[in-house]
Write a protein that holds these residues in place. Sequence first.
Motif, PDB file in Angstrom:
ATOM      1  N   LEU A 193       0.594   3.662  -3.096  1.00 57.14           N
ATOM      2  CA  LEU A 193       0.004   4.983  -2.878  1.00 57.14           C
ATOM      3  C   LEU A 193       1.052   6.095  -2.863  1.00 57.14           C
ATOM      4  O   LEU A 193       0.785   7.206  -3.300  1.00 57.14           O
ATOM      5  N   GLY A 194       2.235   5.763  -2.336  1.00 58.13           N
ATOM      6  CA  GLY A 194       3.246   6.806  -2.159  1.00 58.13           C
ATOM      7  C   GLY A 194       4.145   7.020  -3.350  1.00 58.13           C
ATOM      8  O   GLY A 194       4.686   8.117  -3.539  1.00 58.13           O
ATOM      9  N   LEU A 195       4.346   5.990  -4.174  1.00 58.68           N
ATOM     10  CA  LEU A 195       5.297   6.105  -5.282  1.00 58.68           C
ATOM     11  C   LEU A 195       4.677   5.801  -6.637  1.00 58.68           C
ATOM     12  O   LEU A 195       4.802   6.571  -7.586  1.00 58.68           O
TER      13      LEU A 195
ATOM     14  N   GLU B 242       1.389   5.311  -7.725  1.00 58.94           N
ATOM     15  CA  GLU B 242       0.237   6.092  -8.198  1.00 58.94           C
ATOM     16  C   GLU B 242       0.618   7.542  -8.532  1.00 58.94           C
ATOM     17  O   GLU B 242       0.174   8.059  -9.576  1.00 58.94           O
ATOM     18  N   PRO B 243       1.428   8.225  -7.705  1.00 59.38           N
ATOM     19  CA  PRO B 243       1.833   9.582  -8.084  1.00 59.38           C
ATOM     20  C   PRO B 243       2.582   9.612  -9.423  1.00 59.38           C
ATOM     21  O   PRO B 243       2.339  10.488 -10.254  1.00 59.38           O
TER      22      PRO B 243
ATOM     23  N   ALA C 161       0.836  -1.206   0.000  1.00 55.15           N
ATOM     24  CA  ALA C 161       0.000   0.000   0.000  1.00 55.15           C
ATOM     25  C   ALA C 161       0.869   1.254   0.000  1.00 55.15           C
ATOM     26  O   ALA C 161       0.604   2.209  -0.734  1.00 55.15           O
ATOM     27  N   VAL C 162       1.927   1.229   0.821  1.00 51.89           N
ATOM     28  CA  VAL C 162       2.812   2.399   0.884  1.00 51.89           C
ATOM     29  C   VAL C 162       3.481   2.620  -0.477  1.00 51.89           C
ATOM     30  O   VAL C 162       3.531   3.750  -0.986  1.00 51.89           O
TER      31      VAL C 162
ATOM     32  N   ARG D 280      11.864   9.372 -16.658  1.00 57.20           N
ATOM     33  CA  ARG D 280      12.193   9.277 -15.220  1.00 57.20           C
ATOM     34  C   ARG D 280      11.009   8.732 -14.431  1.00 57.20           C
ATOM     35  O   ARG D 280      11.151   7.859 -13.580  1.00 57.20           O
ATOM     36  N   LEU D 281       9.812   9.270 -14.745  1.00 55.22           N
ATOM     37  CA  LEU D 281       8.620   8.836 -14.003  1.00 55.22           C
ATOM     38  C   LEU D 281       8.276   7.379 -14.319  1.00 55.22           C
ATOM     39  O   LEU D 281       7.859   6.621 -13.435  1.00 55.22           O
TER      40      LEU D 281
ATOM     41  N   LEU E 212       0.058   9.012 -12.311  1.00 55.42           N
ATOM     42  CA  LEU E 212      -0.788  10.182 -12.571  1.00 55.42           C
ATOM     43  C   LEU E 212       0.023  11.314 -13.230  1.00 55.42           C
ATOM     44  O   LEU E 212      -0.467  11.981 -14.152  1.00 55.42           O
ATOM     45  N   ALA E 213       1.250  11.492 -12.751  1.00 53.73           N
ATOM     46  CA  ALA E 213       2.087  12.552 -13.324  1.00 53.73           C
ATOM     47  C   ALA E 213       2.389  12.270 -14.795  1.00 53.73           C
ATOM     48  O   ALA E 213       2.403  13.182 -15.625  1.00 53.73           O
TER      49      ALA E 213
END
Lengths: 199, 137
Positions: free
Chosen positions: A144-146, A148-149, A140-141, A170-171, A152-153
């Motif tokens: 949600l923390g790496l 998914e951001p 989950a961490v 990079r993303l 989305l970016a």
Amino acid sequence: MASVAQPIPGAFAPSRPTVKIVPIKLLPVVAVVLVGLVTAIATNSHWALDFYHVAGGGLWTGIDLFVGLVLGPILGSMPVPARLELSSRMMPKLLLIMPTLVTMTLGSGFQLARTLGNLGANYPNHGWLVASYVVVGVMAVIALGLLEPANLAVLFELRKPNPDGARIGRLMKVFIYTAGITGLMQIATLVIMTKLASG
Amino acid sequence: MEAAAPPDERRLPPIQPIAVATIVLIVSGGIYTAAHLPRHVPQGPTITLLAAAVVLLATNVVLLSRIEPFAWRIFRVVTAWVFAAYIVIAGMLEYVFVYDHTRGTQLLILTAMLAVFAVDIPLLLGFSVARYQDPDA
């Protein structure tokens, strides 16, 4: 020296369709699945809870393993334009599918364990159950923390008239590595769940 | 005249690491609670984890509010939509807690943890998108 944004040659010509962040047409499907989950929990139907947990968990594990260990390395070796073509179609769907599968699996799983009396400390495999919480927590961490951001970016970058190829690269690297890690974590989930199921 | 640095070349406050640390604290509290249920859950560790998460979230809000210039419009759009989605998720979890007869202080702690979770994730995702956008967008 500030680097200049690098447009992607040959990719996403001006005629390309707009990248959709969320596939709206899939939202009713998600709503039906969630209403079914609430009903399963409210009625404590063993079959429905089992179905949601096994179907959701199987799909979640399978997709994570496939994306992390099969598709991820393939994506990483593809030319950037091809990588973007694939990910601009795949990522919006994953943005809806994955949270839905996770909610299905965890919601029904917890309720199932509760109705079966497996949550108690006197349950012989309680340690394995807690280990599964930890594995899910780590996933989950990461998600949600790496993951998914980054996901989305990338999607928002792809909506720009001139997407920055270096930034997307990079993303995407973050996406591919984190998908690989969650894929490996799913192997731990398989070990724990088969141990729990076999008593 | 020197060209303005691209959005991702700017030095920004550590919003993402702090938001991830907040998730770690909330998830840890959730694991600790789930490991004890349905028995009584000792409240000291969960309250400590929750308090630390609230401090980190408040720090992040303050750090974020000081960023200028920033693509605030995009940030608001993304944050609002993600918040709507996470309200549904948090609402479902709250429903399960209440349905399973969680009451009193334990319910209060879990609800507060859900609230932090439902604010932290939208903030993180909104920031992750807006940081790469033109501030005038």
